[in-house]
Design an enzyme around this catalytic site. Structure first.
Site, short mmCIF file in Angstrom:
data_model
loop_
_atom_site.label_atom_id
_atom_site.label_comp_id
_atom_site.label_asym_id
_atom_site.label_seq_id
_atom_site.Cartn_x
_atom_site.Cartn_y
_atom_site.Cartn_z
N LYS A 186 39.67 38.67 72.33
CA LYS A 186 38.49 38.97 73.14
C LYS A 186 37.96 37.63 73.68
CE LYS A 186 34.87 42.48 72.97
NZ LYS A 186 35.21 43.28 74.12
N GLU A 222 44.96 48.83 80.55
CA GLU A 222 43.64 49.28 80.10
C GLU A 222 42.66 49.11 81.25
OE1 GLU A 222 41.97 46.70 77.01
OE2 GLU A 222 43.36 45.15 77.64
C1 LIG Z 1 39.28 44.76 77.44
C2 LIG Z 1 38.80 45.70 76.40
N1 LIG Z 1 39.62 46.70 76.02
C3 LIG Z 1 39.25 47.57 75.08
C4 LIG Z 1 38.00 47.51 74.48
C5 LIG Z 1 37.64 48.49 73.40
O1 LIG Z 1 37.62 47.86 72.15
P1 LIG Z 1 36.71 48.38 70.96
O2 LIG Z 1 37.03 49.81 70.78
O3 LIG Z 1 37.09 47.56 69.79
O4 LIG Z 1 35.29 48.19 71.39
C6 LIG Z 1 37.10 46.50 74.85
C7 LIG Z 1 35.77 46.35 74.25
O5 LIG Z 1 34.97 47.22 74.11
C8 LIG Z 1 37.51 45.58 75.85
O6 LIG Z 1 36.69 44.60 76.24
#
Ligand SMILES: Cc1ncc(COP(=O)(O)O)c(C=O)c1O
Length: 341
Positions: A186, A222
């Site tokens: 992240k 995504e």
């Molecule tokens: C790029 C990205 N993909 C997927 C997610 C989903 O991750 P999580 O379910 O851990 O919040 C996030 C954050 O919310 C994200 O920033």
């Protein structure tokens, strides 16, 4: 437990009275982290030559605290966020914020801001926590910083998307993250690249951008801040395999719920955008912010493809189950909920 303030029209944006809230901050200098302290939300002073301002050495997390029907303050799988934060530190060559330090700070920020945790009947309101770690050393050449700031601030929030319920997506030809790059961390840099496609798709009348793989421009990765699921014609729930996408904690929870509670076949694999546009019965995004958000159409190669043939049935069922667990309305067989006290 302190009673919550009353909030009106909360959106997914920084609370206008954030300066009344408390944050945590801890510095890494001389090869070690200090113990950190709770302070009022305040601006940070940085050198114009700080690494984060020039070269973007920064990572973050997103997590939520809820007030549940049992009157408790809880978080959803926060140790997974802690482990992902440590992984992101590693990818961006930062000194690790270990799980214990992270969780101690998270608990303190939640408790110090307890009055800012909104009440919610449907899970759309919560206290959002934003842990961040940035390189703060002044430097000119490109290299990792030797000094860091780890901080956590919070904000009461409402729904992630302006349009509640169902959104539209447009496939962008901009690539978000390459294999063997930083996509599975992240890292702030992954989000900088999504701003132009987001602006472009919004101007074209769509709510969000959908990213494809960097090699073939064919397999779904995504959305800018949420993972992707599609229910196919044969009843299989498919989601892009891990690699260059963020390993979402909501994604992992949905895979488990769909398999073990709904008896669905779930495949983590390459998901061809053509297959989705032609055959998907249902599409939804998921994440801490987005929770589970249904998608009604996807624009790809100049055509709008309707992907809501199942009338969002599965997304609704999964949403109710997930939020039911998060708000302690339902049993928590996987021990995902942590009560903060
Ligand atoms: C790029 C990205 N993909 C997927 C997610 C989903 O991750 P999580 O379910 O851990 O919040 C996030 C954050 O919310 C994200 O920033």
């Amino acid at each position: 437990m302190s009673s919550p303030r009353k909030f009106e029209n909360l959106k997914f944006s920084l609370y206008e009275k954030a300066s009344e809230m408390m944050m945590f901050e801890s510095y890494y200098r001389g090869g070690a982290w200090d113990g950190g302290k709770i302070v009022r939300f305040h601006p940070i002073e940085l050198s114009p030559a700080a690494n984060i301002l020039n070269y973007g050495q920064g990572i973050f997390e997103g997590m939520k605290a809820y007030r549940t029907v049992k009157g408790k303050i809880v978080m959803f799988r926060p140790y997974d966020n802690a482990r992902r934060f440590a992984w992101s530190c590693h990818k961006m060559v930062m000194p690790e914020v270990n799980v214990e330090k992270f969780m101690k700070a998270v608990r303190r920020v939640v408790l110090e801001n307890a009055e800012f945790i909104p009440e919610t009947a449907d899970g759309s309101h919560s206290l959002y926590l934003r842990p961040v770690c940035i390189g703060i050393e002044s430097l000119l050449g490109v290299r990792a910083s030797s000094e860091y700031l780890f901080y956590i601030f919070a904000s009461p929030v409402g729904p992630y998307f302006d349009k509640v319920g169902v959104i539209s997506l447009m496939v962008t030809d901009v690539h978000r993250a390459a294999a063997n790059g930083t996509g599975d961390a992240k890292a702030a840099c992954n989000y900088a690249v999504t701003m132009k496609p987001k602006k472009d798709v919004n101007e074209a009348g769509y709510d969000g951008a959908l990213f494809l793989d960097t090699v073939h421009s064919r397999y779904v990765e995504e959305a800018g801040a949420a993972n992707f699921f599609a229910l196919m014609e044969d009843g299989t729930l498919v989601t892009p395999q891990l690699g260059s996408i963020l390993p979402g904690i909501t994604r992992d929870s949905i895979i488990r719920l769909a398999r073990e509670m709904f008896g669905l076949r779930v495949e983590e694999r390459l998901v061809d955008i053509a297959e989705v546009c032609q055959n998907a019965q249902e599409v939804f995004l998921c994440g801490t912010g987005a929770i589970i958000t249904s998608v009604d159409k996807i624009a790809w190669q100049g055509t709008d493809h309707m992907v809501n043939k199942n009338r969002f049935k599965l997304a609704h069922q999964l949403y109710n189950k997930l939020i039911g667990i998060q708000l302690q309305r339902e049993d928590d067989p996987y021990e995902w909920i942590l009560e903060i006290q």
